[in-house]
Scaffold this active site. Structure first.
Site, PDB file in Angstrom:
ATOM      1  N   GLY A 263      56.091 -11.388 -55.900  1.00 31.07           N
ATOM      2  CA  GLY A 263      55.307 -10.163 -55.686  1.00 31.07           C
ATOM      3  C   GLY A 263      55.113  -9.411 -56.984  1.00 31.07           C
ATOM      4  O   GLY A 263      55.192  -8.185 -57.029  1.00 31.07           O
ATOM      5  N   ALA A 264      54.826 -10.179 -58.068  1.00 31.22           N
ATOM      6  CA  ALA A 264      54.760  -9.562 -59.401  1.00 31.22           C
ATOM      7  C   ALA A 264      53.497  -8.749 -59.624  1.00 31.22           C
ATOM      8  O   ALA A 264      53.459  -7.894 -60.505  1.00 31.22           O
ATOM      9  CB  ALA A 264      54.853 -10.657 -60.463  1.00 31.22           C
TER      10      ALA A 264
ATOM     11  N   GLY B 132      52.817  -2.875 -57.716  1.00 28.73           N
ATOM     12  CA  GLY B 132      53.935  -1.924 -57.599  1.00 28.73           C
ATOM     13  C   GLY B 132      55.100  -2.159 -58.540  1.00 28.73           C
ATOM     14  O   GLY B 132      54.951  -2.243 -59.767  1.00 28.73           O
ATOM     15  N   ILE B 133      56.292  -2.280 -57.957  1.00 24.36           N
ATOM     16  CA  ILE B 133      57.537  -2.383 -58.729  1.00 24.36           C
ATOM     17  C   ILE B 133      57.577  -3.698 -59.519  1.00 24.36           C
ATOM     18  O   ILE B 133      57.974  -3.731 -60.686  1.00 24.36           O
ATOM     19  CB  ILE B 133      58.753  -2.266 -57.777  1.00 24.36           C
ATOM     20  CG1 ILE B 133      58.742  -0.895 -57.076  1.00 24.36           C
ATOM     21  CG2 ILE B 133      60.067  -2.490 -58.509  1.00 24.36           C
ATOM     22  CD1 ILE B 133      59.652  -0.784 -55.865  1.00 24.36           C
ATOM     23  N   GLY B 134      57.130  -4.795 -58.880  1.00 23.70           N
ATOM     24  CA  GLY B 134      57.130  -6.116 -59.539  1.00 23.70           C
ATOM     25  C   GLY B 134      56.237  -6.103 -60.766  1.00 23.70           C
ATOM     26  O   GLY B 134      56.577  -6.671 -61.803  1.00 23.70           O
TER      27      GLY B 134
ATOM     28  N   SER C  89      66.787  -1.875 -49.836  1.00 24.31           N
ATOM     29  CA  SER C  89      66.291  -0.500 -49.683  1.00 24.31           C
ATOM     30  C   SER C  89      67.350   0.323 -48.953  1.00 24.31           C
ATOM     31  O   SER C  89      68.160  -0.234 -48.192  1.00 24.31           O
ATOM     32  CB  SER C  89      65.011  -0.552 -48.843  1.00 24.31           C
ATOM     33  OG  SER C  89      64.722   0.695 -48.290  1.00 24.31           O
TER      34      SER C  89
ATOM     35  N   TYR D  90      61.658  -3.678 -40.495  1.00 24.28           N
ATOM     36  CA  TYR D  90      61.817  -3.598 -41.953  1.00 24.28           C
ATOM     37  C   TYR D  90      63.286  -3.354 -42.314  1.00 24.28           C
ATOM     38  O   TYR D  90      63.853  -4.042 -43.168  1.00 24.28           O
ATOM     39  CB  TYR D  90      60.948  -2.462 -42.491  1.00 24.28           C
ATOM     40  CG  TYR D  90      61.069  -2.247 -43.988  1.00 24.28           C
ATOM     41  CD1 TYR D  90      60.442  -3.094 -44.897  1.00 24.28           C
ATOM     42  CD2 TYR D  90      61.810  -1.171 -44.502  1.00 24.28           C
ATOM     43  CE1 TYR D  90      60.545  -2.891 -46.271  1.00 24.28           C
ATOM     44  CE2 TYR D  90      61.921  -0.960 -45.867  1.00 24.28           C
ATOM     45  CZ  TYR D  90      61.291  -1.820 -46.749  1.00 24.28           C
ATOM     46  OH  TYR D  90      61.404  -1.610 -48.107  1.00 24.28           O
TER      47      TYR D  90
END
Ligand SMILES: NC(=O)c1ccc[n+]([C@@H]2O[C@H](COP(=O)([O-])OP(=O)(O)OC[C@H]3O[C@@H](n4cnc5c(N)ncnc54)[C@H](OP(=O)(O)O)[C@@H]3O)[C@@H](O)[C@H]2O)c1
Length: 326
Positions: A42-43, A46-48, A173, A201
């Site tokens: 998931g690069a 967002g965070i990735g 999380s 989730y």
């Protein structure tokens, strides 16, 4: 006049203090990662995405594992345009966690192309996603956030073990605290039954912590460490299906508060960066704000992590993992 000046300065100072507080901790490790291969799932978003820039700055060889090759190539070009380092190597590889075929193909490609891997960052994830089954017949949230990373990690253990020191980072999380052992097992066993999107989730994030704990024990005598990270609340595309933020006008109403208290992606990437750079080789831990933290009381429970690992193998029916990979 003075009243306005004092009022503006006071308001500005409070707003700055609030922004600084909610921005969270910064990773100050100065270590370099020249030539070390790091896979980020998931690069492209967002965070990735933010983490990919940070790692490129430090010289790492990046494998951007994305379900959209086009988005991965755009990210590669954006990173290269920064001119961090002439030797920088970036590979874009297709990975769709909702398909075990895709995961296995990705792992085979990594195993043939790379002699050793320094780190695997299991970052990709979805939140509040409509309930549906994947091509493999599993709940889409459970497979993307937990079963996919579980299978991927096992298929990459051989190449991770070849490095002198290597690490696996599972992005969890604080939402894991909402899940209990009952929900965890019920949702894992009966994936087509209706459940709240939020519960689905939180269960996956608890599952990742239990996996972190169990895997760290299994790898205790190897060179591979496994840790879990909470990035904090970060403004990213992950909230696109979340009703309170899915409409532009609802988002606009909350924007003045969100800008103050929600992290930017590069701030959310700091704890991940810390776990990749720190020389501290503790394993089976949970990190938040660039330091060790305590997860919920069941997250590192010995009996539950063992039982849940076996349950995971049972529901996967050992189809996707061989005995030697466990
Ligand atoms: N943002 C937060 O507040 C927050 C808080 C706690 C934990 N986290 C965790 O942080 C991680 C990163 O999330 P983010 O906030 O950066 O969200 P994001 O911007 O939506 O990024 C998620 C990434 O995962 C990828 N992805 C989704 N489904 C996939 C699949 N089936 N196969 C491969 N890749 C897939 C997405 O690809 P596409 O771009 O193609 O969709 C995207 O690149 C997640 O694990 C999330 O649970 C986030």
């Amino acid at each position: 006049m003075w009243k306005y000046i004092v009022g503006t300065v006071a308001f500005g100072s409070v707003a700055y203090g609030v922004i600084r507080y909610f921005a969270g901790s910064t990773c100050y490790c100065t270590a370099r990662l020249d030539g070390l291969v790091i896979i980020i799932t998931g690069a492209n978003s967002g965070i990735g995405r933010a983490l990919s820039f940070e790692l490129a700055k430090r010289g790492a060889t990046l494998v951007l594992a994305c379900r959209s090759i086009d988005k991965g190539i755009i990210l590669k070009q954006e990173i290269l345009a920064q001119n961090y380092n002439r030797q920088l190597q970036i590979y874009v590889k297709h990975l769709d966690l909702t398909s075990f075929d895709s995961i296995i193909k990705f792992a085979e490609c990594i195993n043939t192309e790379f002699n050793e891997i320094y780190a695997l960052v299991n970052n990709a994830g979805i939140f509040y996603y409509p309930q549906e089954l994947t091509v493999d017949g599993f709940d889409v949230t459970l497979q993307t956030n937990y079963l996919g990373p579980f299978v991927l990690t096992h298929h990459l253990l051989k190449v991770l073990k070849r490095a002198v020191h290597s690490r696996i980072i599972n992005v969890s999380s604080e939402a894991h605290r909402i899940a209990n052992a009952y929900d965890l097992k019920a949702i894992t066993k009966c994936q087509s039954e209706f459940r709240s999107h939020f519960k689905a989730y939180s269960v996956t994030k608890l599952a990742l912590l239990l996996f972190t704990h169990e895997l760290s024990k299994k790898l205790a005598k190897t060179n591979v460490i496994v840790n879990a990270v909470n990035p904090g609340n970060v403004e990213t595309a992950i909230y696109r299906s979340y009703p309170p933020l899915s409409k532009w006008w609802l988002y606009a109403l909350q924007w003045p508060i969100r800008i103050l208290i929600i992290k930017r992606p590069h701030q959310g990437a700091q704890t991940l960066l810390h776990t990749l750079l720190t020389s501290n080789r503790s394993t089976g831990q949970y990190f938040t704000e660039c330091k060790l933290a305590l997860p919920s009381s069941i997250a590192f429970n010995e009996a539950l992590s063992k039982e849940y690992y076996s349950l995971t193998l049972e529901i996967l029916d050992k189809k996707f993992i061989t005995e030697s990979e466990c």
